[in-house]
Design an enzyme around this catalytic site. Structure first.
Site, mmCIF file in Angstrom:
data_model
loop_
_atom_site.group_PDB
_atom_site.id
_atom_site.type_symbol
_atom_site.label_atom_id
_atom_site.label_comp_id
_atom_site.label_asym_id
_atom_site.label_seq_id
_atom_site.Cartn_x
_atom_site.Cartn_y
_atom_site.Cartn_z
ATOM 1 N N LYS A 230 36.188 37.818 33.799
ATOM 2 C CA LYS A 230 35.632 38.009 31.911
ATOM 3 C C LYS A 230 35.957 37.098 31.476
ATOM 4 C CE LYS A 230 39.091 39.829 29.509
ATOM 5 N NZ LYS A 230 39.293 39.261 28.539
ATOM 6 N N PRO B 111 43.419 34.518 38.689
ATOM 7 C CA PRO B 111 44.690 34.768 38.139
ATOM 8 C C PRO B 111 44.811 36.197 38.070
ATOM 9 C CG PRO B 111 43.586 32.384 38.069
ATOM 10 C CD PRO B 111 42.887 33.118 38.046
ATOM 11 N N ALA C 281 46.116 36.959 33.317
ATOM 12 C CA ALA C 281 45.482 35.252 32.735
ATOM 13 C C ALA C 281 44.292 35.001 31.925
ATOM 14 C CB ALA C 281 45.040 34.841 34.306
ATOM 15 N N GLY C 282 44.129 36.330 31.060
ATOM 16 C CA GLY C 282 43.138 36.681 30.469
ATOM 17 C C GLY C 282 41.472 36.660 30.879
ATOM 18 N N GLY D 84 40.710 39.050 32.822
ATOM 19 C CA GLY D 84 40.215 40.945 33.446
ATOM 20 C C GLY D 84 40.118 41.051 34.616
ATOM 21 N N GLY E 181 42.042 42.224 37.275
ATOM 22 C CA GLY E 181 42.187 43.463 37.997
ATOM 23 C C GLY E 181 40.830 44.545 36.692
ATOM 24 N N SER E 182 40.438 44.561 35.823
ATOM 25 C CA SER E 182 39.156 45.467 35.426
ATOM 26 C C SER E 182 38.203 45.084 35.861
ATOM 27 C CB SER E 182 39.310 45.016 33.387
ATOM 28 O OG SER E 182 40.799 44.880 32.777
ATOM 29 N N ASP F 208 39.611 46.671 29.146
ATOM 30 C CA ASP F 208 38.402 45.342 29.476
ATOM 31 C C ASP F 208 37.592 45.874 30.456
ATOM 32 O OD1 ASP F 208 39.242 43.277 27.936
ATOM 33 O OD2 ASP F 208 40.453 42.369 29.647
#
Length: 309
Positions: free
Chosen positions: A13, A102, A105-106, A108, A110-111, A143
């Site tokens: 995302k 990554p 990293a911003g 998302g 894991g989300s 997220d």
């Protein structure tokens, strides 16, 4: 047919905008964010198993391999849904996770993985209603609801209030991460220390909901910002170098950090210009993670995520 063993895309995302609009009594920040999804992401599959577990592959799986399975957000998502549905205690799931996003990293990552697991298991266990899935997703992280929705949206509240958007133009883009982790907690701590730049106007949301051309979208997004960019740069100054490098590439019409960083994106008029910019950035900064991608303006069919690592 239950999707056991089938592969589900878990796209990255990207926050085109991220405005902090307030803070709740419990300390959580309220936000307004225009979120789209990329043509690059992880891949996820689930299998019936005798015990809970996760198998990790892919070029960016390394950092996760030292974690116990119960710490993996995708495993936690599976367990949370099983508990909510009252699945038999002896029934478990093994998750196969191919990592291309990554960590910290911003984007998302894991989300996105957790959301893909929820989508797969909702089908495997009987087309679970969104009313059950949504609170589970939010309980896993702010997220996860939008990643479960898996289409462009305005996210508000703490991320749980989602407004679907009309079809927006696809955006050829380049993602760049300087390969420094930026955990979300310290970024919000810096934001709080500096004083939250609270803004509650709705001009962007109203404009985007009406639908925009490529130029109109770039103009609207360009007038906005990511309120977490400054505190993230304070923690990792190299993020400013990434943004400067993106803005200096030929054809870049917009450059901004996604989420809480450190990944930044640059938007280009054509895929060819994005590809050339990616090559130039890789040559100039071989230690950075650089990927040419597409930011999709509407929901995509399964199979759209690139596995390029």
């Amino acid at each position: 047919m239950a999707p056991w063993g089938q592969v589900e895309d878990a796209p990255a995302k990207v926050n085109l905008t991220l405005r902090i609009t307030g803070r709740r009594a419990d300390g959580y920040h309220k936000l307004s964010s225009l979120i789209v999804f990329a043509s690059l992401g992880d891949r996820v599959a689930v299998d019936q198993a005798a015990e809970w577990g996760v198998s990790l592959t892919g070029p960016l799986a390394g950092p996760l391999k030292s974690e116990p399975p119960e710490a993996n957000l995708a495993v936690r998502a599976a367990k949370a849904l099983a508990a909510a549905l009252g699945r038999p205690s002896g029934e478990a799931v093994h998750i196969r996770l191919e990592k291309h996003i990554p960590m910290a990293a911003g984007l998302g990552g894991g989300s996105a993985d957790a959301a893909a697991v929820l989508r797969l298991l909702a089908k495997a266990w009987g087309d679970v209603e969104p009313a059950i899935l949504h609170p589970i997703a939010l309980g896993l992280g702010a997220d996860v609801p939008v990643c479960a929705f898996n289409a462009p949206a305005m996210a508000e509240g703490i991320g749980e209030v989602l407004t679907p958007l009309p079809a927006l133009p696809d955006l050829p883009a380049v993602l760049v991460n300087p390969q420094v982790p930026v955990p979300t907690g310290p970024v919000f701590a810096r934001l709080k220390a500096a004083g939250s730049p609270l803004r509650d106007d709705t001009a962007l949301a109203d404009g985007v909901k009406a639908g925009l051309s490529f130029g109109g979208l770039i103009d609207a997004v360009g007038r906005e910002r990511n309120d977490l960019e400054a505190p993230a740069i304070d923690l990792q100054p190299v993020i400013a170098d990434v943004l400067d490098a993106l803005r200096a590439t030929t054809g870049c019409v917009l450059a901004r950090m996604s989420g809480s960083g450190a990944t930044c994106f640059g938007v280009f008029p054509t895929a060819e210009e994005a590809s050339r910019a990616s090559q130039a950035l890789t040559s100039a900064h071989p230690d950075w993670w650089v990927k040419p991608i597409t930011l999709y303006g509407k929901a995509q069919e399964k199979g759209r995520v690139s596995s390029a690592g």
